[in-house]
Design a protein around this motif. Sequence first.
Motif, PDB file in Angstrom:
ATOM      1  N   UNK A 118      48.845  66.387  67.360  1.00  0.00           N
ATOM      2  CA  UNK A 118      50.149  66.679  67.954  1.00  0.00           C
ATOM      3  C   UNK A 118      49.949  67.059  69.417  1.00  0.00           C
ATOM      4  N   UNK A 119      50.554  66.274  70.332  1.00  0.00           N
ATOM      5  CA  UNK A 119      50.436  66.525  71.760  1.00  0.00           C
ATOM      6  C   UNK A 119      51.778  66.975  72.355  1.00  0.00           C
ATOM      7  N   UNK A 127      48.202  70.159  71.037  1.00  0.00           N
ATOM      8  CA  UNK A 127      48.697  71.418  70.504  1.00  0.00           C
ATOM      9  C   UNK A 127      48.047  71.793  69.178  1.00  0.00           C
ATOM     10  N   UNK A 128      47.797  70.783  68.344  1.00  0.00           N
ATOM     11  CA  UNK A 128      47.286  71.103  67.010  1.00  0.00           C
ATOM     12  C   UNK A 128      46.657  69.869  66.377  1.00  0.00           C
ATOM     13  N   UNK A 129      45.693  70.098  65.512  1.00  0.00           N
ATOM     14  CA  UNK A 129      45.124  69.053  64.657  1.00  0.00           C
ATOM     15  C   UNK A 129      45.352  69.482  63.217  1.00  0.00           C
ATOM     16  N   UNK A 130      46.140  68.723  62.495  1.00  0.00           N
ATOM     17  CA  UNK A 130      46.530  69.075  61.127  1.00  0.00           C
ATOM     18  C   UNK A 130      45.663  68.281  60.157  1.00  0.00           C
ATOM     19  N   UNK A 131      44.996  68.979  59.259  1.00  0.00           N
ATOM     20  CA  UNK A 131      44.054  68.336  58.348  1.00  0.00           C
ATOM     21  C   UNK A 131      44.408  68.614  56.888  1.00  0.00           C
ATOM     22  N   UNK A 132      45.688  68.603  56.592  1.00  0.00           N
ATOM     23  CA  UNK A 132      46.138  68.915  55.230  1.00  0.00           C
ATOM     24  C   UNK A 132      46.079  67.708  54.290  1.00  0.00           C
ATOM     25  N   UNK A 133      46.093  66.476  54.866  1.00  0.00           N
ATOM     26  CA  UNK A 133      45.966  65.279  54.037  1.00  0.00           C
ATOM     27  C   UNK A 133      44.501  65.058  53.661  1.00  0.00           C
ATOM     28  N   UNK A 134      44.298  64.415  52.505  1.00  0.00           N
ATOM     29  CA  UNK A 134      42.953  64.190  51.997  1.00  0.00           C
ATOM     30  C   UNK A 134      42.486  62.748  52.194  1.00  0.00           C
ATOM     31  N   UNK A 135      43.419  61.858  52.507  1.00  0.00           N
ATOM     32  CA  UNK A 135      43.094  60.471  52.815  1.00  0.00           C
ATOM     33  C   UNK A 135      43.929  60.041  54.019  1.00  0.00           C
ATOM     34  N   UNK A 136      43.796  58.788  54.448  1.00  0.00           N
ATOM     35  CA  UNK A 136      44.441  58.317  55.673  1.00  0.00           C
ATOM     36  C   UNK A 136      45.952  58.579  55.659  1.00  0.00           C
ATOM     37  N   UNK A 137      46.453  59.009  56.800  1.00  0.00           N
ATOM     38  CA  UNK A 137      47.892  59.175  56.991  1.00  0.00           C
ATOM     39  C   UNK A 137      48.490  57.799  57.250  1.00  0.00           C
TER      40      UNK A 137
END
Length: 409
Positions: A118-119, A127-137
Motif C-alpha cells: 500500500x503506497x 505505508x504498509x505491507x500486508x501479509x495476511x493471505x497465504x497464497x497469491x492475491x
Amino acid sequence: MKQLPIPVLLQPNMAVPLEVIVTSDSSSQLWNTTVFDLHSGSSLISYRGGNSTSRTLTVLRGEFLLSAQLGKNFINAWEIQRKDQLQQKIVCPGVVTCITASPNGLFLAAGVNEAIYLWEVASGKLMSILTRHYQDVTCLKFTDDSSHFVSAGKDNLALVWSLSRLIQLDSNHTPEPCHVLSRHSLPITDLHCGLMGVQARIATASLDQTVKVWELSSGELLLSILFDVEIMSVTFDPCEYFLFCGGSDGNIFQVSLCSQSLSRDKSFQADHSGNQVFKGHRNQVTCLSVSMDGSLLLSGSHDETVRLWDIQSKQSIRCLTHKGPVTNAFIMAAPANMFVPDSRPAVPLPRFSRHVQTSEANSGVSEEVCVRLGLYTQVSLWRRILLQYKRAKRPPLGVTVSLHKLIQK
C-alpha cells in the motif's frame, strides 16, 4: 483474421465521449492498452509498451494509466494523454498479480505474490505491507468512498481492510483485516464492490462454482449462488438490481437480486423473473463491466474478443476482436485530460518506495498521522447541494443542523 479498428483522432468539432471502453490482451502485438468509444466502437487511443496482467489495469486520479507487466515485477505508468511514451516503471519485490487505485487518488495498492503493498501516491511512501493471505492475491478493489479495500486470493479468502486503521497503525503491530470472508472452498477469481461506501455489498466469484454476496460493514454472508461451471468474473449493475457472472464455459449469467423468492442459498436457473444467460463467447469470460446507466454490459474473454451487450434484449451489439486472450476490459467515465494532448498532470508521479519507512529511519523524528478520509470531498459535495437549495431558503433533506452550520462557515 479481423483487425482492430484504426485509431480515430478526435477533431476539434467532435464531442468527447462521456464513457469509454478500456481493454488489454496478453499478446501486445500492436499495443498494450486500447481505449474505444462506447457507442461507436471506434478506437480512440492506444498505449504502447509491454502487456498487462489480468486485474492490474487502473486509472489513477484521472491523470495516469497504470498496469503491471505480465509475469514481471514492475508496474508501467503512462500519462493519460501521452499514449506513445511510457512515463515510469514502478519496480516491486516480486511478480505483481493485481492493482487498484483509490477513487480519491490518494493511495495505490498492489498484490505482489501473497502480500499487499500500500503506497501513498503523493509521496510514493510505502505505508504498509500486508501479509495476511497465504497464497497469491488475485484481486483488489477499493470502496467508492476510498475508506476500505477488499483483497481476495488463491487461499479461498476475501479480506476487508480499513484504510484509516492501516495508516494510523503502530509499526510494532501486525495489521489485521476488519473481516475475513472465508466461505469459499476454492480460489477466488474475481470480486466487485458495490456503491455506498461502508454500506456497500461485495460480490466474490470462485472456482468452487459459486458467487457469494456479502455485507461489507459486518462481513455477513447475504447470498450464495451455485452454478454448473466455474465462475471467472463478477459485477453488479449500478442500482444492484442484477448480478452478472462470467462462466468458464463462455456464458454470462444474470441473477436478479430483487426476486421475492430469493433465499440465502440457491442454485442458478434461467427463468422469466430476471435470471437469464448471455450466449456468444467461446471461452471463459474474465472481465465484466456495466455502463453508468445500467443499459450496457461489457465482457472480455479468452476467446480474444470483447463484447458489448444490450442488457434488456440480451443481444450482443458489438464485438471487438483482439490478438490474444483479453486480460482487462471495463467501462469508465472518460478522464478530462484523456483527449487534450497539451495537458499535463497537476502533480507528477513520485518514485515509489520498496521498503516501509519507520520513524527510526527518518533521522529519529517520529511522525503521527491522523486521517479523516473523504472530509474534503464530502464538504465539497454538500456545498454544491446547498447551492442548489439556496433559493429555497432551507437546507436539503438529510443535512443535519451541525453539518449545515459547518458547511456555511
